[in-house]
Write a protein that holds these residues in place. Sequence first.
Motif, PDB file in Angstrom:
ATOM      1  N   HIS A 196       0.970  -1.113  -0.164  1.00 53.62           N
ATOM      2  CA  HIS A 196      -0.022   0.106  -0.106  1.00 53.62           C
ATOM      3  C   HIS A 196       0.932   1.221  -0.091  1.00 53.62           C
ATOM      4  O   HIS A 196       1.745   1.416   0.914  1.00 53.62           O
ATOM      5  N   THR A 197       0.593   2.056  -1.006  1.00 54.56           N
ATOM      6  CA  THR A 197       1.613   3.130  -1.215  1.00 54.56           C
ATOM      7  C   THR A 197       0.817   4.375  -0.901  1.00 54.56           C
ATOM      8  O   THR A 197      -0.502   4.710  -1.082  1.00 54.56           O
ATOM      9  N   GLY A 198       1.534   5.651  -0.516  1.00 49.66           N
ATOM     10  CA  GLY A 198       1.120   6.892  -0.335  1.00 49.66           C
ATOM     11  C   GLY A 198       1.979   7.752   0.232  1.00 49.66           C
ATOM     12  O   GLY A 198       3.376   7.278   0.528  1.00 49.66           O
ATOM     13  N   GLY A 199       1.620   9.139   0.101  1.00 46.45           N
ATOM     14  CA  GLY A 199       2.665  10.127   0.670  1.00 46.45           C
ATOM     15  C   GLY A 199       2.799   9.864   2.158  1.00 46.45           C
ATOM     16  O   GLY A 199       1.826   9.540   2.951  1.00 46.45           O
ATOM     17  N   ILE A 200       3.948  10.524   2.734  1.00 44.48           N
ATOM     18  CA  ILE A 200       4.031  10.504   4.136  1.00 44.48           C
ATOM     19  C   ILE A 200       2.987  11.254   4.879  1.00 44.48           C
ATOM     20  O   ILE A 200       2.644  10.717   6.019  1.00 44.48           O
ATOM     21  N   ASP A 201       2.309  12.318   4.408  1.00 46.49           N
ATOM     22  CA  ASP A 201       1.245  12.847   5.128  1.00 46.49           C
ATOM     23  C   ASP A 201      -0.063  12.087   5.260  1.00 46.49           C
ATOM     24  O   ASP A 201      -0.688  12.492   6.187  1.00 46.49           O
ATOM     25  N   LEU A 202       0.066  10.984   4.486  1.00 45.85           N
ATOM     26  CA  LEU A 202      -1.354  10.048   4.629  1.00 45.85           C
ATOM     27  C   LEU A 202      -0.962   9.075   5.816  1.00 45.85           C
ATOM     28  O   LEU A 202      -2.002   8.438   5.959  1.00 45.85           O
ATOM     29  N   ARG A 203       0.412   8.946   6.193  1.00 47.11           N
ATOM     30  CA  ARG A 203       0.547   8.027   7.356  1.00 47.11           C
ATOM     31  C   ARG A 203      -0.315   7.947   8.497  1.00 47.11           C
ATOM     32  O   ARG A 203      -1.048   7.096   9.138  1.00 47.11           O
ATOM     33  N   PHE A 204      -0.652   9.370   8.923  1.00 47.77           N
ATOM     34  CA  PHE A 204      -1.639   9.690   9.895  1.00 47.77           C
ATOM     35  C   PHE A 204      -2.340  10.889   9.738  1.00 47.77           C
ATOM     36  O   PHE A 204      -1.870  11.898   9.059  1.00 47.77           O
ATOM     37  N   PRO A 205      -3.832  10.746   9.937  1.00 47.64           N
ATOM     38  CA  PRO A 205      -4.595  10.029  10.136  1.00 47.64           C
ATOM     39  C   PRO A 205      -4.999   8.720   9.184  1.00 47.64           C
ATOM     40  O   PRO A 205      -5.708   7.624   9.484  1.00 47.64           O
ATOM     41  N   HIS A 206      -4.741   9.032   7.700  1.00 43.18           N
ATOM     42  CA  HIS A 206      -5.574   8.234   6.920  1.00 43.18           C
ATOM     43  C   HIS A 206      -5.288   6.960   6.827  1.00 43.18           C
ATOM     44  O   HIS A 206      -6.211   5.911   7.149  1.00 43.18           O
ATOM     45  N   HIS A 207      -4.094   6.493   6.957  1.00 43.88           N
ATOM     46  CA  HIS A 207      -3.592   5.128   6.719  1.00 43.88           C
ATOM     47  C   HIS A 207      -3.679   4.315   7.974  1.00 43.88           C
ATOM     48  O   HIS A 207      -3.987   3.225   8.125  1.00 43.88           O
ATOM     49  N   GLU A 208      -3.658   5.184   9.099  1.00 48.69           N
ATOM     50  CA  GLU A 208      -3.678   4.837  10.420  1.00 48.69           C
ATOM     51  C   GLU A 208      -5.238   4.068  10.568  1.00 48.69           C
ATOM     52  O   GLU A 208      -5.582   3.060  10.998  1.00 48.69           O
ATOM     53  N   ASP A 209      -6.043   5.178  10.240  1.00 46.10           N
ATOM     54  CA  ASP A 209      -7.718   4.866  10.348  1.00 46.10           C
ATOM     55  C   ASP A 209      -8.064   3.786   9.312  1.00 46.10           C
ATOM     56  O   ASP A 209      -8.915   2.877   9.437  1.00 46.10           O
ATOM     57  N   GLU A 210      -7.443   3.919   8.172  1.00 42.68           N
ATOM     58  CA  GLU A 210      -7.696   2.793   7.102  1.00 42.68           C
ATOM     59  C   GLU A 210      -7.287   1.410   7.356  1.00 42.68           C
ATOM     60  O   GLU A 210      -8.193   0.527   7.290  1.00 42.68           O
ATOM     61  N   ARG A 211      -6.230   1.425   8.024  1.00 42.83           N
ATOM     62  CA  ARG A 211      -5.636   0.122   8.734  1.00 42.83           C
ATOM     63  C   ARG A 211      -6.987  -0.668   9.610  1.00 42.83           C
ATOM     64  O   ARG A 211      -7.148  -1.859   9.345  1.00 42.83           O
ATOM     65  N   ALA A 212      -7.139   0.244  10.453  1.00 41.83           N
ATOM     66  CA  ALA A 212      -8.099  -0.175  11.644  1.00 41.83           C
ATOM     67  C   ALA A 212      -9.512  -0.562  11.009  1.00 41.83           C
ATOM     68  O   ALA A 212      -9.852  -1.762  11.442  1.00 41.83           O
ATOM     69  N   GLN A 213      -9.946   0.281   9.979  1.00 38.45           N
ATOM     70  CA  GLN A 213     -11.363  -0.231   9.550  1.00 38.45           C
ATOM     71  C   GLN A 213     -11.467  -1.497   8.694  1.00 38.45           C
ATOM     72  O   GLN A 213     -12.119  -2.479   9.077  1.00 38.45           O
ATOM     73  N   SER A 214     -10.245  -1.649   8.119  1.00 41.61           N
ATOM     74  CA  SER A 214     -10.115  -3.061   7.047  1.00 41.61           C
ATOM     75  C   SER A 214      -9.845  -3.970   8.020  1.00 41.61           C
ATOM     76  O   SER A 214     -10.460  -5.130   7.684  1.00 41.61           O
ATOM     77  N   GLU A 215      -8.881  -3.879   8.796  1.00 39.30           N
ATOM     78  CA  GLU A 215      -8.741  -5.194   9.601  1.00 39.30           C
ATOM     79  C   GLU A 215      -9.872  -5.447  10.651  1.00 39.30           C
ATOM     80  O   GLU A 215     -10.003  -6.673  10.976  1.00 39.30           O
ATOM     81  N   ALA A 216     -10.404  -4.547  11.157  1.00 40.50           N
ATOM     82  CA  ALA A 216     -11.610  -4.909  11.996  1.00 40.50           C
ATOM     83  C   ALA A 216     -12.653  -5.579  11.564  1.00 40.50           C
ATOM     84  O   ALA A 216     -13.365  -6.300  11.952  1.00 40.50           O
TER      85      ALA A 216
END
Length: 469
Positions: free
Chosen positions: A242-262
């Motif tokens: 999963h790629t993206g800019g460093i500015d997406l690390r938090f909150p976007h990817h942190e929240d995305e990971r939580a949603q998908s894995e939950a």
Amino acid sequence: MLRITDTRTRAAEEIRPSAGRTLTIYACGPTVYRYAHVGNMRTFLLGDLITRAAEVLHRWQVKVVQNITDVGHLQDDTGIELAGEDRMLVAAREEGRDPFDIARFYERQFHEDNAALNIRPAGAYPRASDSIELMVELISTLLEKGHAYVGTDGSVYFDARSFPSYGAISGNKLEDLRAGHRADAAEITAGKRFHADWALWKSAGPQREMVWDTPWGRGFPGWHVECSAMSLHHLGESIDVHTGGIDLRFPHHEDERAQSEAAVGHEVVRRWVHGEHLLAEGRKMAKSTGNVVLVKDVADRGLDPLSLRLFFLTGRYRQQMNLTWDALTAADKRLSRWRGRVAEWAEAPSEARAADYVQRISDAFDDDLDTPTALVALGELDKDGDVGPGAKFETFAWADRLFGLDLARDVGRVATVEPLPDGAREILDRRAAARGAKDWAVADSLRDELATLGVAVTDGPDGQSWSVT
């Protein structure tokens, strides 16, 4: 073995397909309410480089999915969510156009910019507006599993405390997040149970455009749920990169990971890879600072847009770079010179690739996409007098499958250039080797020899260039 730095583990990790020989990549794409600037394009290049390394060096198939966010989210230039109006709707009002017309226009511009930078198309570009049903299904699953709740304001929120490993990507801990950091005051006081919870679906008032009917009433999706729903649908429950800019690390990817894995009950993304910021004249590129550069601005200056790609390759993807027009001009000249050389070498009989250089370039790409080291090897090959022109052509042509610089663009046009006299090419190669060995006396002697053949040689920071007098 291809190794790339995983933001979650903070280490270079092996990248490989989790099943069969198909590597799956989900790349966070543009929000199409304005032009993507060249800092965004540097991030989009990251997925292209991983794809090329996987295909060329490891002969894997690659399936890339990149989302198009055409339901605007509230985010500023630093990646922090904001209170206020939807960015898509603001752009539509400012331009006096329908918000979906705005989205389609900037979506087309995004694809044109990708083409200008030789970023190969993804296998699919799902739009958020076409994926509402997927989001509703995902939110329903999260509600059923106790990871979400309907707030008192009618919006649906993810229960951050229900996901114990929250913060694994960014290092943030729920207890350390201060209230109000990522949401507006109305949500904190009226809708949410805990300040770090975030909206999966937002209730909309009667005046808002771009709304959809759901079991929870009319509204619009939260930003993070879009990528969870689209990535799970198009790539399944195991995604290799999963790629993206460093500015997406938090909150976007942190929240995305939580949603998908939950939702699915296990880890979804195996490797999180982030590209660093691009600075412009020493400052982060952002509309708010007035230093935004677009791909079309590069072309308007008379520079090949691929000089921008070459400039990006001179730095590591996970390190900040500082863009200057002088640097782009130098990259443009280097690109033009290499194309001229490749066109010359194309006239020579074919030879086997220079194996040592192939190995060096391959090793560099496998080593966390070390494109600067790979470019050094390519530059040394250009000046290596012990490698024949046919071998140089074949090696440059092979390497360009990784670099994507269209180095053979001028092949076939070489006849319009004044040809070198007989024997001059061999002398030029010997002189390049002498300069590489710092044997200046021999280099000067060979320059004089070339002059007698009617060839003028000029030395520069990137090597020698010549013209027939």
